[in-house]
Design a protein around this motif. Structure first.
Motif, PDB file in Angstrom:
ATOM      1  N   ARG A  28     -47.876 -69.846 -48.190  1.00 16.04           N
ATOM      2  CA  ARG A  28     -48.682 -70.391 -47.099  1.00 16.04           C
ATOM      3  C   ARG A  28     -49.942 -69.563 -46.886  1.00 16.04           C
ATOM      4  O   ARG A  28     -51.024 -70.112 -46.667  1.00 16.04           O
ATOM      5  N   GLN A  29     -49.833 -68.241 -46.935  1.00 14.64           N
ATOM      6  CA  GLN A  29     -51.015 -67.400 -46.753  1.00 14.64           C
ATOM      7  C   GLN A  29     -51.951 -67.480 -47.955  1.00 14.64           C
ATOM      8  O   GLN A  29     -53.158 -67.324 -47.824  1.00 14.64           O
ATOM      9  N   LEU A  30     -51.397 -67.735 -49.124  1.00 10.54           N
ATOM     10  CA  LEU A  30     -52.224 -67.861 -50.316  1.00 10.54           C
ATOM     11  C   LEU A  30     -53.019 -69.163 -50.315  1.00 10.54           C
ATOM     12  O   LEU A  30     -54.195 -69.177 -50.701  1.00 10.54           O
ATOM     13  N   LEU A  31     -52.395 -70.246 -49.871  1.00 11.25           N
ATOM     14  CA  LEU A  31     -52.986 -71.576 -49.987  1.00 11.25           C
ATOM     15  C   LEU A  31     -53.565 -72.102 -48.687  1.00 11.25           C
ATOM     16  O   LEU A  31     -54.090 -73.214 -48.656  1.00 11.25           O
ATOM     17  N   GLY A  32     -53.479 -71.335 -47.599  1.00 10.79           N
ATOM     18  CA  GLY A  32     -54.037 -71.793 -46.341  1.00 10.79           C
ATOM     19  C   GLY A  32     -53.089 -72.726 -45.607  1.00 10.79           C
ATOM     20  O   GLY A  32     -51.868 -72.704 -45.812  1.00 10.79           O
ATOM     21  N   ARG A  33     -53.652 -73.554 -44.741  1.00 12.00           N
ATOM     22  CA  ARG A  33     -52.839 -74.479 -43.941  1.00 12.00           C
ATOM     23  C   ARG A  33     -52.206 -75.532 -44.845  1.00 12.00           C
ATOM     24  O   ARG A  33     -52.894 -76.391 -45.389  1.00 12.00           O
ATOM     25  N   CYS A  34     -50.914 -75.427 -45.005  1.00 15.25           N
ATOM     26  CA  CYS A  34     -50.200 -76.357 -45.875  1.00 15.25           C
ATOM     27  C   CYS A  34     -48.769 -76.497 -45.392  1.00 15.25           C
ATOM     28  O   CYS A  34     -48.289 -75.708 -44.568  1.00 15.25           O
ATOM     29  N   THR A  40     -40.709 -74.905 -26.453  1.00 14.65           N
ATOM     30  CA  THR A  40     -41.748 -74.471 -27.399  1.00 14.65           C
ATOM     31  C   THR A  40     -42.536 -73.326 -26.778  1.00 14.65           C
ATOM     32  O   THR A  40     -42.978 -73.414 -25.628  1.00 14.65           O
ATOM     33  N   ALA A  41     -42.702 -72.242 -27.529  1.00 13.22           N
ATOM     34  CA  ALA A  41     -43.472 -71.074 -27.087  1.00 13.22           C
ATOM     35  C   ALA A  41     -44.702 -70.925 -27.962  1.00 13.22           C
ATOM     36  O   ALA A  41     -44.600 -70.949 -29.186  1.00 13.22           O
ATOM     37  N   ARG A  42     -45.861 -70.788 -27.320  1.00 11.20           N
ATOM     38  CA  ARG A  42     -47.107 -70.580 -28.052  1.00 11.20           C
ATOM     39  C   ARG A  42     -47.284 -69.092 -28.338  1.00 11.20           C
ATOM     40  O   ARG A  42     -47.093 -68.245 -27.463  1.00 11.20           O
ATOM     41  N   LEU A  43     -47.712 -68.782 -29.578  1.00 13.47           N
ATOM     42  CA  LEU A  43     -47.790 -67.387 -30.032  1.00 13.47           C
ATOM     43  C   LEU A  43     -49.212 -66.914 -30.245  1.00 13.47           C
ATOM     44  O   LEU A  43     -49.415 -65.888 -30.890  1.00 13.47           O
ATOM     45  N   ASP A  44     -50.211 -67.632 -29.719  1.00 14.26           N
ATOM     46  CA  ASP A  44     -51.594 -67.303 -30.059  1.00 14.26           C
ATOM     47  C   ASP A  44     -52.021 -65.950 -29.523  1.00 14.26           C
ATOM     48  O   ASP A  44     -52.985 -65.361 -30.029  1.00 14.26           O
ATOM     49  N   ALA A  45     -51.357 -65.419 -28.514  1.00 13.05           N
ATOM     50  CA  ALA A  45     -51.758 -64.120 -27.959  1.00 13.05           C
ATOM     51  C   ALA A  45     -50.575 -63.168 -27.874  1.00 13.05           C
ATOM     52  O   ALA A  45     -50.495 -62.329 -26.995  1.00 13.05           O
ATOM     53  N   THR A  46     -49.656 -63.284 -28.825  1.00  9.61           N
ATOM     54  CA  THR A  46     -48.437 -62.472 -28.777  1.00  9.61           C
ATOM     55  C   THR A  46     -48.640 -61.141 -29.484  1.00  9.61           C
ATOM     56  O   THR A  46     -49.034 -61.109 -30.645  1.00  9.61           O
ATOM     57  N   PRO A  47     -48.410 -60.000 -28.827  1.00  9.66           N
ATOM     58  CA  PRO A  47     -48.466 -58.718 -29.539  1.00  9.66           C
ATOM     59  C   PRO A  47     -47.252 -58.545 -30.433  1.00  9.66           C
ATOM     60  O   PRO A  47     -46.142 -58.944 -30.078  1.00  9.66           O
ATOM     61  N   SER A  95     -41.563 -61.858 -33.257  1.00  3.69           N
ATOM     62  CA  SER A  95     -42.484 -60.916 -33.907  1.00  3.69           C
ATOM     63  C   SER A  95     -42.670 -61.265 -35.383  1.00  3.69           C
ATOM     64  O   SER A  95     -43.772 -61.178 -35.917  1.00  3.69           O
ATOM     65  N   MET A  96     -41.586 -61.655 -36.052  1.00  2.00           N
ATOM     66  CA  MET A  96     -41.692 -62.091 -37.440  1.00  2.00           C
ATOM     67  C   MET A  96     -42.567 -63.332 -37.555  1.00  2.00           C
ATOM     68  O   MET A  96     -43.378 -63.454 -38.488  1.00  2.00           O
ATOM     69  N   ALA A  97     -42.417 -64.260 -36.614  1.00  2.00           N
ATOM     70  CA  ALA A  97     -43.226 -65.475 -36.644  1.00  2.00           C
ATOM     71  C   ALA A  97     -44.696 -65.159 -36.453  1.00  2.00           C
ATOM     72  O   ALA A  97     -45.565 -65.764 -37.092  1.00  2.00           O
ATOM     73  N   VAL A  98     -45.006 -64.204 -35.589  1.00  2.00           N
ATOM     74  CA  VAL A  98     -46.409 -63.805 -35.390  1.00  2.00           C
ATOM     75  C   VAL A  98     -46.970 -63.197 -36.663  1.00  2.00           C
ATOM     76  O   VAL A  98     -48.092 -63.505 -37.082  1.00  2.00           O
ATOM     77  N   GLU A  99     -46.205 -62.324 -37.308  1.00  2.00           N
ATOM     78  CA  GLU A  99     -46.660 -61.703 -38.553  1.00  2.00           C
ATOM     79  C   GLU A  99     -46.858 -62.736 -39.656  1.00  2.00           C
ATOM     80  O   GLU A  99     -47.696 -62.557 -40.544  1.00  2.00           O
ATOM     81  N   ALA A 100     -46.082 -63.822 -39.598  1.00  2.00           N
ATOM     82  CA  ALA A 100     -46.211 -64.874 -40.604  1.00  2.00           C
ATOM     83  C   ALA A 100     -47.358 -65.828 -40.306  1.00  2.00           C
ATOM     84  O   ALA A 100     -47.621 -66.735 -41.100  1.00  2.00           O
ATOM     85  N   GLY A 101     -48.033 -65.644 -39.181  1.00  2.97           N
ATOM     86  CA  GLY A 101     -49.159 -66.500 -38.843  1.00  2.97           C
ATOM     87  C   GLY A 101     -48.770 -67.806 -38.180  1.00  2.97           C
ATOM     88  O   GLY A 101     -49.588 -68.735 -38.131  1.00  2.97           O
ATOM     89  N   CYS A 102     -47.561 -67.907 -37.644  1.00  2.00           N
ATOM     90  CA  CYS A 102     -47.137 -69.140 -36.962  1.00  2.00           C
ATOM     91  C   CYS A 102     -47.832 -69.252 -35.612  1.00  2.00           C
ATOM     92  O   CYS A 102     -48.003 -68.258 -34.893  1.00  2.00           O
ATOM     93  N   GLU A 103     -48.217 -70.465 -35.241  1.00  2.00           N
ATOM     94  CA  GLU A 103     -48.890 -70.695 -33.974  1.00  2.00           C
ATOM     95  C   GLU A 103     -47.902 -70.881 -32.834  1.00  2.00           C
ATOM     96  O   GLU A 103     -48.258 -70.658 -31.670  1.00  2.00           O
ATOM     97  N   SER A 104     -46.683 -71.313 -33.135  1.00  2.00           N
ATOM     98  CA  SER A 104     -45.689 -71.540 -32.099  1.00  2.00           C
ATOM     99  C   SER A 104     -44.300 -71.531 -32.724  1.00  2.00           C
ATOM    100  O   SER A 104     -44.147 -71.656 -33.944  1.00  2.00           O
ATOM    101  N   VAL A 105     -43.294 -71.384 -31.875  1.00  2.00           N
ATOM    102  CA  VAL A 105     -41.891 -71.513 -32.280  1.00  2.00           C
ATOM    103  C   VAL A 105     -41.200 -72.407 -31.260  1.00  2.00           C
ATOM    104  O   VAL A 105     -41.613 -72.483 -30.099  1.00  2.00           O
TER     105      VAL A 105
END
Length: 474
Positions: A214-220, A448-455, A404-414
């Motif tokens: 996903r990080q290699l190919l962008g939004r997919c 649903t939790a938004r992760l856009d500003a999660t430390p 925290s894993m989801a934030v590191e993976a670039g997920c916008e929400s869980v």
């Protein structure tokens, strides 16, 4: 190079013929000057004419000097002289101006792709068009095609320049099928460094492969389909080298089955397909692997537990935990017949579908599981804690690490799917301190939790040999 300008040991060599020519020219000039002086001097008004000529020449020189000092010297192009080079003083460079906006306008980062003809000068014309709009090219990647080349740019454009203006300039310069979107500071990392980092993460943890793609190919959208039951690795319908079809690529999964990657808004290039296939081949060669890092935590009621990453090797231990759980606990977790709970474990514990954290006691017994599952473009979190170990903060600890894993993976929400009566899961989600969205339909609750500003508070999941001891919040 001529005889006059040839260099020897770094110094120009002057030929003797040039010296003879210069000497002959000097004698000729002296002879002409003497003839003119004799002709004028022996005339009727010879002395007066010579004095007047000398005065006029002196006046012309004085006027030219005065005019030059006033800053009205003729341009270098009019005299054939080179413009003077700026002086450079020794020491550190001059400090930047106090107002950076006065020197250069703040720019906007863009990622852009366009297709150009595979012929000399096509890329130069594109760069010249961008330069006319004061667009700076920070990086460039080329993706060769059969009848052209896809050029991928990272651009810094003036803030007032819109995306449509950039694409219009590119189209006039010969670019076709142009795609553009906003970029951020993460895109400033050059492609080789980014790819090597993704390969390292994949090598250390088998669960990193979907994230790396996903990080290699962008939004997919990435989906992993297991092989049909009873089929061997060679009957998946996908050749070993994979299949590329415009915006869809299919790759043979290392454990069997198929990994499907879709990107409808932007077709894949053969270069991207080769990179993705190389990552999958690396994962296949290394085989199953899980990081050995673990955390030892102290519960408020006393006693220590260990949190580590789990995989399909923990299926039997997870089944044993199911047997110790009550029917109510299993029904809140799996939303279906309790007897089918064991059938989900192979899927849940497979690193191809997400990550799993296990909580085990000092005796090695698993008493809790937390899952982070890749669901296409979305990410699901799920928790199961054995009845005797509930209300001790274990679920909140697992959920915080999964987020925290989801934030590191670039997920916008869980999101979490549970029953409206599951107050423990609701409390754990609210304990994250994130913006939440609640949807209830026929007794099923989706949070649903938004992760856009999660430390990010936890360590990276591929840190090896990490052993930490602290207290779990109640």
């Amino acid at each position: 190079m001529s005889d006059v300008t040839r260099a020897k040991n770094g110094r120009p060599v002057h030929h003797w013929r040039r010296d003879v020519v210069e000497l002959a020219a000097l004698f000729t000039a002296v002879a002409v000057a003497d003839a003119v002086a004799n002709l004028v001097g022996h005339g009727p008004d010879g002395p007066e004419l010579l004095v007047t000529s000398a005065v006029v020449l002196l006046a012309t020189v004085a006027f030219h000097t005065w005019w030059s000092r006033r800053g009205h010297a003729p341009p270098a192009g009019d005299t054939g002289a080179r413009p003077p080079s700026p002086e450079r003083r020794a020491g550190p460079p001059a400090p930047a101006p106090a107002n950076p906006g006065a020197a250069a306008e703040e720019g906007t980062l863009w990622r852009m792709r366009t297709t150009v003809r595979d012929e000399p000068g096509s890329l130069a014309a594109l760069c010249a068009a961008l330069a006319e709009h004061r667009v700076d090219i920070l990086s460039l990647q080329t993706h060769p095609l059969g009848d052209g080349t896809v050029d991928e740019f990272l651009l810094r454009a003036p803030a007032h320049l819109s995306a449509s203006e950039v694409t219009r300039a590119v189209s006039v310069a010969g670019g076709a099928d142009t795609w553009i979107e906003r970029a951020d500071a993460h895109d400033l990392v050059d492609a080789p460094t980014r790819i090597l980092g993704l390969a390292t993460r994949t090598a250390l943890d088998g669960a990193e492969l979907p994230l790396a793609l996903r990080q290699l190919l962008g939004r997919c959208t990435i989906r992993s389909l297991p092989a049909p039951a009873g089929n061997d690795r060679g009957t998946t319908g996908v050749p070993v080298e994979g299949v590329l079809e415009e915006a869809v690529m299919r790759l043979r999964a290392p454990e069997g089955g198929v990994i499907t990657v879709e990107r409808p808004y932007l077709p894949f290039t053969p270069t991207e397909f080769a990179r993705a296939r190389a990552l999958v081949e690396l994962d296949a060669r290394l085989g199953p692997r899980v990081p050995r890092g673990q955390d030892v935590l102290t519960l408020p009621q006393g006693g220590a537990i260990t949190v580590r990453q789990a995989d399909t090797g923990d299926v039997q231990a997870a089944k044993d935990m199911h047997e110790r759980c009550s029917k109510r606990t299993l029904s809140m977790r799996y939303h279906g017949p309790v007897g089918d709970a064991d059938r989900y474990l192979n899927h849940l514990l497979s690193p191809r579908f997400g990550r799993t954290l296990a909580v085990q006691t000092a005796t090695g017994r698993i008493v809790g599981l937390g899952h982070l599952l890749w669901d296409g473009d979305e990410t699901e979190v799920a928790l199961l804690v054995e009845d005797e170990w509930q209300r001790r903060g274990i679920g909140g600890e697992l959920l915080g690490r999964l987020v925290s894993m989801a934030v590191e993976a670039g997920c916008e929400s869980v999101y979490a799917v549970t029953q409206s009566s599951n107050t423990g899961m609701v409390a754990a989600m609210r304990g994250l301190g994130l913006p939440l969205d609640f949807q209830i339909e026929e007794g099923t609750l989706v949070i649903t939790a938004r992760l856009d500003a999660t430390p990010v508070s936890s360590s990276l999941p591929y840190d090896l040999g990490r052993l930490d001891e602290r207290t779990v919040r109640d």
